[in-house]
Write a protein that holds these residues in place. Structure first.
Motif, short mmCIF file in Angstrom:
data_model
loop_
_atom_site.label_atom_id
_atom_site.label_comp_id
_atom_site.label_asym_id
_atom_site.label_seq_id
_atom_site.Cartn_x
_atom_site.Cartn_y
_atom_site.Cartn_z
N THR A 81 -2.04 -0.27 -10.19
CA THR A 81 -2.50 0.05 -8.84
C THR A 81 -4.00 0.28 -8.83
OG1 THR A 81 -2.19 2.43 -9.11
CG2 THR A 81 -0.29 1.15 -8.30
N SER A 82 -4.56 0.27 -7.64
CA SER A 82 -5.99 0.55 -7.43
C SER A 82 -6.13 1.50 -6.26
CB SER A 82 -6.77 -0.73 -7.13
OG SER A 82 -6.68 -1.65 -8.20
N ASP A 83 -7.16 2.36 -6.33
CA ASP A 83 -7.45 3.25 -5.21
C ASP A 83 -8.00 2.43 -4.04
OD1 ASP A 83 -6.64 5.48 -6.62
OD2 ASP A 83 -8.66 5.92 -7.36
N VAL A 84 -7.73 2.92 -2.85
CA VAL A 84 -8.18 2.25 -1.64
C VAL A 84 -8.96 3.25 -0.79
CG1 VAL A 84 -7.42 1.11 0.49
CG2 VAL A 84 -6.19 0.71 -1.65
N PRO A 85 -10.13 2.88 -0.28
CA PRO A 85 -10.84 3.79 0.63
C PRO A 85 -9.95 4.12 1.83
CG PRO A 85 -12.28 1.99 -0.05
CD PRO A 85 -10.89 1.64 -0.52
N PRO A 86 -9.95 5.37 2.27
CA PRO A 86 -9.06 5.74 3.39
C PRO A 86 -9.23 4.85 4.61
CG PRO A 86 -9.98 7.70 2.37
CD PRO A 86 -10.67 6.53 1.72
N GLY A 87 -10.47 4.44 4.88
CA GLY A 87 -10.69 3.61 6.06
C GLY A 87 -10.11 2.22 5.96
N THR A 145 -2.47 15.23 6.04
CA THR A 145 -3.68 16.01 6.29
C THR A 145 -4.20 16.75 5.06
OG1 THR A 145 -2.53 18.05 6.95
CG2 THR A 145 -2.93 16.39 8.67
N ARG A 146 -3.41 16.80 3.97
CA ARG A 146 -3.84 17.51 2.77
C ARG A 146 -3.40 16.75 1.52
NH1 ARG A 146 -1.35 21.45 5.72
NH2 ARG A 146 0.41 21.60 4.26
N GLN A 147 -4.17 16.93 0.44
CA GLN A 147 -3.85 16.37 -0.87
C GLN A 147 -3.55 14.87 -0.78
OE1 GLN A 147 -0.98 18.61 -3.14
NE2 GLN A 147 -1.71 20.57 -2.35
N CYS A 148 -4.37 14.15 -0.05
CA CYS A 148 -4.10 12.73 0.19
C CYS A 148 -4.59 11.84 -0.95
CB CYS A 148 -4.79 12.27 1.47
SG CYS A 148 -4.42 13.29 2.90
N SER A 149 -3.86 10.78 -1.17
CA SER A 149 -4.32 9.68 -2.01
C SER A 149 -3.97 8.38 -1.30
CB SER A 149 -3.68 9.72 -3.40
OG SER A 149 -2.32 9.36 -3.33
N PHE A 150 -4.76 7.33 -1.56
CA PHE A 150 -4.54 6.04 -0.93
C PHE A 150 -4.64 4.97 -2.02
CE2 PHE A 150 -6.41 8.90 2.14
CZ PHE A 150 -5.61 8.74 3.27
N GLN A 151 -3.59 4.20 -2.20
CA GLN A 151 -3.56 3.21 -3.27
C GLN A 151 -2.85 1.95 -2.82
OE1 GLN A 151 -1.86 6.32 -6.11
NE2 GLN A 151 -3.12 5.12 -7.51
N TYR A 211 0.85 -1.19 0.00
CA TYR A 211 0.00 0.00 0.00
C TYR A 211 0.89 1.24 0.00
CZ TYR A 211 -3.89 -2.98 1.64
OH TYR A 211 -4.85 -3.94 1.76
N PHE A 212 0.37 2.33 -0.55
CA PHE A 212 1.08 3.60 -0.39
C PHE A 212 0.09 4.76 -0.36
CE2 PHE A 212 0.93 2.87 -4.94
CZ PHE A 212 0.75 4.13 -5.52
N THR A 213 0.41 5.74 0.46
CA THR A 213 -0.38 6.96 0.56
C THR A 213 0.54 8.14 0.31
OG1 THR A 213 -1.76 8.36 2.01
CG2 THR A 213 -0.05 7.06 3.08
N THR A 214 0.05 9.14 -0.40
CA THR A 214 0.83 10.34 -0.66
C THR A 214 0.05 11.55 -0.17
OG1 THR A 214 -0.10 10.62 -2.89
CG2 THR A 214 1.92 9.32 -2.70
#
Length: 311
Positions: A301-307, A259-265, A244-247
């Motif tokens: 890659t695929s997007d992942v819900p933040p939760g 806290t800003r401009q987040c993505s979750f993949q 997983y990676f978040t930016t």
């Protein structure tokens, strides 16, 4: 073994007139005109009030709102602050509605309307700034600090006060946006690592990233990679991992999230590490992941819900 990804993180007709008898007219000559009369207008303007009366109206209207705004200023982050902001939003909207129907001196009419409009904006901003409590949630005080409502209220209040009508409001304190970062390669979570596998991560995106490897429901490791940098994690144990990676910007260590401009993949394929003994030595897996789009990249890659992102 090198793996890249294939994603970007990174509109002339003559005029005629009709005569009273239905015939054509050609200009003003020969045209018929109806006799008109005047009658009193039915619209009435509410009489202006004395300045002292309007001052009393302002005091009674803005007093409850001031109390609610002070409560926002005192509230602790989290649930208490969200509750205080919701209450202040209601008071701001109620004050705006009261000013809409208030009788004003002639010199305060425009300023009164401006203040009512600003209070509506403030109410909306107080509602939208409330923290969601989840990942990628900036501080409500930071959000309020960049909103237009408080600035509009401050300007409208000063204009009325300059005319002799005290409209001062105790706007709650705000905060500047933060830019917290960890050092490149910082291990945020480090589970048991006992193999010889090596993972290198290239972050060519425009924001920092955190990469996490999980096995089942457990997070084996999480590492911080600054944008424009790469880092290598060694001693990765044998096994199949989901990567997983978040930016984003501004790393909140308490929430373990930007806290800003987040993505979750996550990468669609697993990362398989093996450490095996062979004749004459040991073989182990070396993988390289690139978070930005690259020519010839062979990973999706695929997007992942933040939760659902691992903590």
């Amino acid at each position: 073994m090198w793996i890249g990804i294939g994603v970007g993180l990174v509109l002339a007709v003559p005029l005629v007139s009709c005569s009273a008898g239905g015939g054509r007219g050609d200009g003003a000559a020969g045209s018929a005109s109806a006799t008109t009369g005047t009658s009193p207008s039915s619209a009435r303007t509410a009489p202006a009030v004395e300045p002292a009366a309007y001052r009393r109206t302002l005091a009674s209207t803005l007093g409850p709102l001031n109390g609610a705004l002070r409560a926002v200023d005192r509230a602790q982050a989290g649930g208490p602050l969200d509750k205080a902001m919701a209450a202040a939003a209601q008071k701001a909207e109620a004050a705006a509605a009261a000013l809409d129907t208030a009788r004003t001196p002639d010199n305060a009419t425009a300023g009164n309307g401006r203040l009512a409009s600003a209070l509506r904006s403030l109410g909306q901003d107080l509602r939208s700034a409330r923290g969601g409590g989840g990942r990628c949630a900036a501080s409500p005080r930071v959000e309020l600090g960049t909103a237009s409502g408080p600035k509009e209220v401050k300007e409208a209040s000063r204009a009325l006060t300059a005319l002799g009508y005290d409209a001062a409001l105790d706007l709650p304190r705000t905060e500047q946006a933060k830019h917290r970062r960890l050092g490149n390669g910082t291990l945020i979570r480090d589970g048991s690592r006992g193999g010889l596998g090596r993972l290198t991560i290239d972050n060519g995106t425009g924001t920092d990233a955190v990469v996490s490897l999980t096995r089942g429901s457990r997070t084996a490791l999480s590492v911080y990679v600054r944008h424009g940098s790469d880092t290598t994690v060694g001693s990765v144990s044998s096994g199949s991992y989901t990567v997983y990676f978040t930016t984003g910007e501004d790393w909140d260590g308490g929430k373990r999230s930007f806290t800003r401009q987040c993505s979750f993949q996550k990468f669609d394929d697993t990362a398989d590490f093996r450490t095996v003994r062979v004749a004459g030595g040991t073989q182990y897996t070396v993988l390289r992941f690139t978070l930005n789009k690259v020519i010839g990249g062979n990973a999706t890659t695929s997007d992942v819900p933040p939760g659902e992102f691992p903590s």
